[in-house]
Design an enzyme around this catalytic site. Structure first.
Site, PDB file in Angstrom:
ATOM      1  N   ASP A   8       0.832  -1.194   0.155  1.00  0.00           N
ATOM      2  CA  ASP A   8       0.027   0.014   0.192  1.00  0.00           C
ATOM      3  C   ASP A   8       0.851   1.176  -0.043  1.00  0.00           C
ATOM      4  OD1 ASP A   8       0.804   0.129   2.570  1.00  0.00           O
ATOM      5  OD2 ASP A   8      -1.073   0.227   3.719  1.00  0.00           O
ATOM      6  N   HIS A   9       0.496   2.489   0.301  1.00  0.00           N
ATOM      7  CA  HIS A   9       1.036   3.735   0.189  1.00  0.00           C
ATOM      8  C   HIS A   9       2.162   3.648   1.231  1.00  0.00           C
ATOM      9  CE1 HIS A   9      -2.369   4.033   2.909  1.00  0.00           C
ATOM     10  NE2 HIS A   9      -1.764   5.044   3.477  1.00  0.00           N
ATOM     11  N   CYS A  65       3.516  -2.951   3.808  1.00  0.00           N
ATOM     12  CA  CYS A  65       2.630  -1.713   4.378  1.00  0.00           C
ATOM     13  C   CYS A  65       3.336  -1.107   5.586  1.00  0.00           C
ATOM     14  CB  CYS A  65       1.412  -2.245   4.729  1.00  0.00           C
ATOM     15  SG  CYS A  65       1.181  -3.565   6.363  1.00  0.00           S
ATOM     16  N   GLY A  66       2.679  -0.276   6.154  1.00  0.00           N
ATOM     17  CA  GLY A  66       3.461   0.327   7.277  1.00  0.00           C
ATOM     18  C   GLY A  66       4.155  -0.450   8.147  1.00  0.00           C
ATOM     19  N   THR A  67       3.522  -1.623   8.766  1.00  0.00           N
ATOM     20  CA  THR A  67       3.790  -2.154   9.737  1.00  0.00           C
ATOM     21  C   THR A  67       4.151  -3.876   9.453  1.00  0.00           C
ATOM     22  OG1 THR A  67       1.756  -2.817  10.617  1.00  0.00           O
ATOM     23  CG2 THR A  67       2.794  -0.867  11.666  1.00  0.00           C
ATOM     24  N   GLY A  68       3.434  -4.280   8.199  1.00  0.00           N
ATOM     25  CA  GLY A  68       3.194  -5.441   7.798  1.00  0.00           C
ATOM     26  C   GLY A  68       2.118  -6.050   8.466  1.00  0.00           C
ATOM     27  N   GLY A  70      -1.377  -5.501   8.669  1.00  0.00           N
ATOM     28  CA  GLY A  70      -2.421  -5.417   8.151  1.00  0.00           C
ATOM     29  C   GLY A  70      -2.708  -6.200   6.813  1.00  0.00           C
ATOM     30  N   HIS A  98      10.208 -23.136  10.137  1.00  0.00           N
ATOM     31  CA  HIS A  98       9.185 -23.814  11.202  1.00  0.00           C
ATOM     32  C   HIS A  98       7.782 -23.511  10.625  1.00  0.00           C
ATOM     33  CE1 HIS A  98      11.517 -23.860  15.295  1.00  0.00           C
ATOM     34  NE2 HIS A  98      12.048 -24.658  14.211  1.00  0.00           N
ATOM     35  N   ARG A 109       7.488   1.432   7.802  1.00  0.00           N
ATOM     36  CA  ARG A 109       7.576   2.351   8.780  1.00  0.00           C
ATOM     37  C   ARG A 109       8.417   2.017   9.959  1.00  0.00           C
ATOM     38  NH1 ARG A 109       1.357   4.340   7.842  1.00  0.00           N
ATOM     39  NH2 ARG A 109       1.839   5.539   5.704  1.00  0.00           N
ATOM     40  N   ARG A 137       7.403 -32.812  13.077  1.00  0.00           N
ATOM     41  CA  ARG A 137       6.412 -31.939  14.220  1.00  0.00           C
ATOM     42  C   ARG A 137       6.089 -30.530  13.458  1.00  0.00           C
ATOM     43  NH1 ARG A 137      11.605 -31.393  15.513  1.00  0.00           N
ATOM     44  NH2 ARG A 137      12.209 -29.442  16.456  1.00  0.00           N
ATOM     45  N   HIS A 138       7.025 -30.198  12.559  1.00  0.00           N
ATOM     46  CA  HIS A 138       6.826 -28.736  12.025  1.00  0.00           C
ATOM     47  C   HIS A 138       5.787 -28.993  11.116  1.00  0.00           C
ATOM     48  CE1 HIS A 138      10.095 -26.970  14.295  1.00  0.00           C
ATOM     49  NE2 HIS A 138      10.766 -27.800  13.681  1.00  0.00           N
TER      50      HIS A 138
HETATM   51  C1  RB5 Z   1      -1.652   2.882   6.564  1.00  0.00           C
HETATM   52  O1  RB5 Z   1      -1.566   4.097   6.928  1.00  0.00           O
HETATM   53  C2  RB5 Z   1      -1.339   1.685   7.487  1.00  0.00           C
HETATM   54  O2  RB5 Z   1      -2.515   1.630   8.336  1.00  0.00           O
HETATM   55  C3  RB5 Z   1      -0.987   0.481   6.684  1.00  0.00           C
HETATM   56  O3  RB5 Z   1       0.099   0.746   5.729  1.00  0.00           O
HETATM   57  C4  RB5 Z   1      -0.292  -0.752   7.589  1.00  0.00           C
HETATM   58  O4  RB5 Z   1       0.707  -0.389   8.633  1.00  0.00           O
HETATM   59  C5  RB5 Z   1      -1.435  -1.556   8.118  1.00  0.00           C
HETATM   60  O5  RB5 Z   1      -1.201  -2.458   8.905  1.00  0.00           O
END
Ligand code: RB5
Length: 293
Positions: A8-9, A65-68, A70, A98, A109, A137-138
């Site tokens: 995403d952005h 994405c910002g954090t991975g 979502g 695993h 981000r 097991r894995h």
């Molecule tokens: C977008 O602002 C942000 O929510 C998205 O990139 C991501 O971090 C979601 O998990």
């Protein structure tokens, strides 16, 4: 290696960086986004996840994405996907060794570009230990994850039908496996038809079954296979009780020799799975078939 990549952005800059960093030796397919305008990560996660799932183990996915987070939540909704958010080398290695992840989710981000590239390379070089001699097991655990995915998704596919002839005898059709794969014979619904009419038409076209009435039953937590489209397909059916004809085909599936049965007898005599059994018993209750059985 075939790699699908999307963002995403919030992950766009990282995606562009990774594309360059991974270009050598890999086939990279970019599924968007392609500009910094705010967009919705589930759209891209879905697109990528379907490609990776459809590749049957041949492709890897990278979502930024910002954090991975979502992206991973959305991608993991698609059957066959094991998406992992990774944040350091150990998590990147373990995600493959695993968990046999097939999609890597990275936060643009929260990670520096070159750190993220390192994690991708660690992941790509690692191998799933479940395939190794002492790693069963894995495999067992990952199989359990995949099985969980099979019980979610599509609300009401048709997975079976009770067909009645004019003598009120019943013939059961059902999915070959209630708890595993469902088959899609490619049946379709024509304009103005409902699912039930379509099922009757298809059965009439392709078998010698003597249809007077038909009751469909559904399994609420059935699989929603990739490519399944509610308007175009219905899930069905294999022949459980047997037809009077020697053999016939329904969308390529062969039925076998058999007979029509009175509903009550069928409920009593046949070894039915719980869903079919319930459908039949419900029918018997509703129609008060005791008089004819
Ligand atoms: C977008 O602002 C942000 O929510 C998205 O990139 C991501 O971090 C979601 O998990």
């Amino acid at each position: 290696m075939q790699i699908f990549i999307a963002s995403d952005h919030g992950g766009l800059a990282l995606k562009e960086f990774l594309k360059k960093g991974l270009a050598k030796g890999n086939k990279i397919t970019d599924l968007g986004c392609d500009n910094e305008k705010s967009c919705d990560y589930p759209d891209f996660a879905e697109k990528l996840a379907k490609e990776v799932a459809g590749s049957k183990g041949k492709a890897t996915g990278i979502l930024c994405c910002g954090t991975g987070i979502g992206m991973s939540m959305a991608a993991n909704k698609v059957k066959g996907i094991r998406a992992a958010v990774v944040w350091n080398e150990v998590s990147a290695k373990m995600a493959k060794e695993h968990n046999n992840a097939n999609v890597l989710c990275l936060g643009g981000r929260v990670l520096k570009n070159d750190e993220a590239l390192k994690l991708v390379n660690v992941f790509l070089k690692s191998t799933f230990q479940g395939e190794k001699k002492d790693g069963e097991r894995h495999k067992k655990r990952v199989d359990k994850i995949d099985a969980l995915g099979e019980n979610s998704g599509f609300p009401e596919p048709v997975v079976g039908a009770l067909i009645f002839n004019e003598k009120n005898e019943v013939f059961l059709m059902k999915s070959p496996k209630w708890d595993g794969l469902y088959i899609i014979p490619g049946g379709h619904i024509e304009l103005g038809e409902n699912m039930r009419d379509a099922l009757i038409r298809e059965i009439k076209e392709e078998t010698d079954l003597d249809i007077y009435d038909l009751k469909m039953f559904t399994l609420h937590d059935a699989i929603f296979p990739a490519g399944f489209h509610k308007k175009k397909h219905f899930l069905m059916v294999d022949f459980l009780a047997k037809t009077k004809s020697e053999k016939f085909k329904l969308d390529g599936k062969e039925g076998t020799k058999g007979v029509w049965m009175k509903p009550k007898l069928a409920a009593k005599e046949l070894k039915l799975d719980q869903f079919t059994q319930k459908a039949l018993e419900d029918y018997i209750k509703i129609m008060d078939l005791t008089k004819v059985v």
